[in-house]
Every structure is written in structure tokens, then in C-alpha cells.
Design an enzyme around this catalytic site. Structure first.
Site, PDB file in Angstrom:
ATOM      1  N   CYS A 122      45.835  41.218  37.096  1.00  0.00           N
ATOM      2  CA  CYS A 122      44.426  41.582  37.261  1.00  0.00           C
ATOM      3  C   CYS A 122      43.496  40.372  37.205  1.00  0.00           C
ATOM      4  O   CYS A 122      43.854  39.314  36.697  1.00  0.00           O
ATOM      5  CB  CYS A 122      44.015  42.619  36.226  1.00  0.00           C
ATOM      6  SG  CYS A 122      43.859  41.949  34.583  1.00  0.00           S
ATOM      7  N   CYS A 128      40.848  39.869  35.379  1.00  0.00           N
ATOM      8  CA  CYS A 128      40.433  39.404  34.053  1.00  0.00           C
ATOM      9  C   CYS A 128      41.527  38.574  33.392  1.00  0.00           C
ATOM     10  O   CYS A 128      41.242  37.724  32.552  1.00  0.00           O
ATOM     11  CB  CYS A 128      39.955  40.542  33.158  1.00  0.00           C
ATOM     12  SG  CYS A 128      41.174  41.776  32.716  1.00  0.00           S
TER      13      CYS A 128
END
Length: 144
Positions: free
Chosen positions: A53, A55
Site C-alpha cells: 500500500c 502508506c
């Protein structure tokens, strides 16, 4: 066809793995490796649950790298890759109770017990510098 897709995924994910291994973090790829590293271990260990992902790329991995510049750091550094090394990740998460599965996430263990945990929601809503400061504080508290 699935072999080529699997190869594609491996090639795509390798740089994400390298972000952590090139700074000295050891990958744990099997449940047995996780158990050998964490169960009954003495001292402190950082366990990063890596993921694909945004993040993880923008905040988690850079935050961990910055935190490891601190004067005080854990004795051992490990990572598992959620969605890739599924069994190893599941085994690592057994040590993170009562926290629910979260990726990315960062666990600090002391003598095999969880002492500090940063969940995904605490990663995606903070900068890499804030995560590094959080970890450095935990290192100062638990790794001395």
C-alpha cells in the site's frame, strides 16, 4: 498463466522488500522463521509488517529507516510481508495480540512480549517523521 502473474508480483514487490532489507532488516518468510526469531527471544526486536500500500511506501518504510538512525535501536530487526508471505505474517500477528491484523504495522518486542505497536491507522494519518519519532521514543524506553 498463473506462474507469469506470480513472477510479475514477485518482481513488482521486490523493491518494496529491498527498502527494508538494504537497511539491515531480516525477512522472515516462513512461520518457522518467525517462531524461531520471536518465541523465547531475549532482548528487543522490531517486527515490521510490510505491504504494497501507499502508506507503507510513503510513511512506514521511510519512518522505520529514519528511526533506525536513533542512537538506541532494537537488538534485532525483522520484517514479514503481508499478502506475500501470508503464513509468516499470520504467525507474526499471533504475537501482536490483542491488536487486530493490520498492514502495514510495526511491533516492538522485548523478551518475546509486545511492548509497543503502531497500527495502520497510526501510520496512514502521520508523516514518516512522526512515525520515526514515535519509534525512537519507544526505542529509548524499551531498548536500553
Amino acid at each position: 498463466m498463473s506462474m507469469s502473474f506470480e513472477r510479475y508480483m514477485t518482481d513488482m514487490v521486490q523493491p518494496m522488500r529491498d527498502d527494508l532489507t538494504r537497511i539491515g532488516i531480516t525477512e522472515l518468510r516462513t512461520p518457522e522463521e518467525v517462531e524461531a526469531a520471536i518465541q523465547d527471544s531475549k532482548g528487543t526486536a522490531l517486527v515490521v509488517v510490510n505491504s504494497v500500500c501507499g502508506c507503507a511506501a510513503g510513511q512506514c518504510r521511510p519512518g522505520v529507516a529514519a528511526a533506525l538512525q536513533n542512537e538506541v535501536t532494537p537488538d534485532k530487526l525483522y520484517t514479514v510481508f503481508a499478502g506475500q508471505d501470508k503464513e509468516a505474517t499470520a504467525k507474526a500477528r499471533e504475537y501482536f495480540a490483542p491488536y487486530p491484523p493490520s498492514s502495514p504495522s510495526i511491533a516492538l518486542m522485548k523478551d518475546g512480549e509486545l511492548v509497543h505497536f503502531i497500527e495502520r491507522h497510526q501510520i496512514e494519518n502521520r508523516s514518516a517523521q512522526e512515525i520515526a519519532a514515535d519509534l525512537a521514543g519507544a526505542f529509548e524506553r524499551f531498548c536500553v
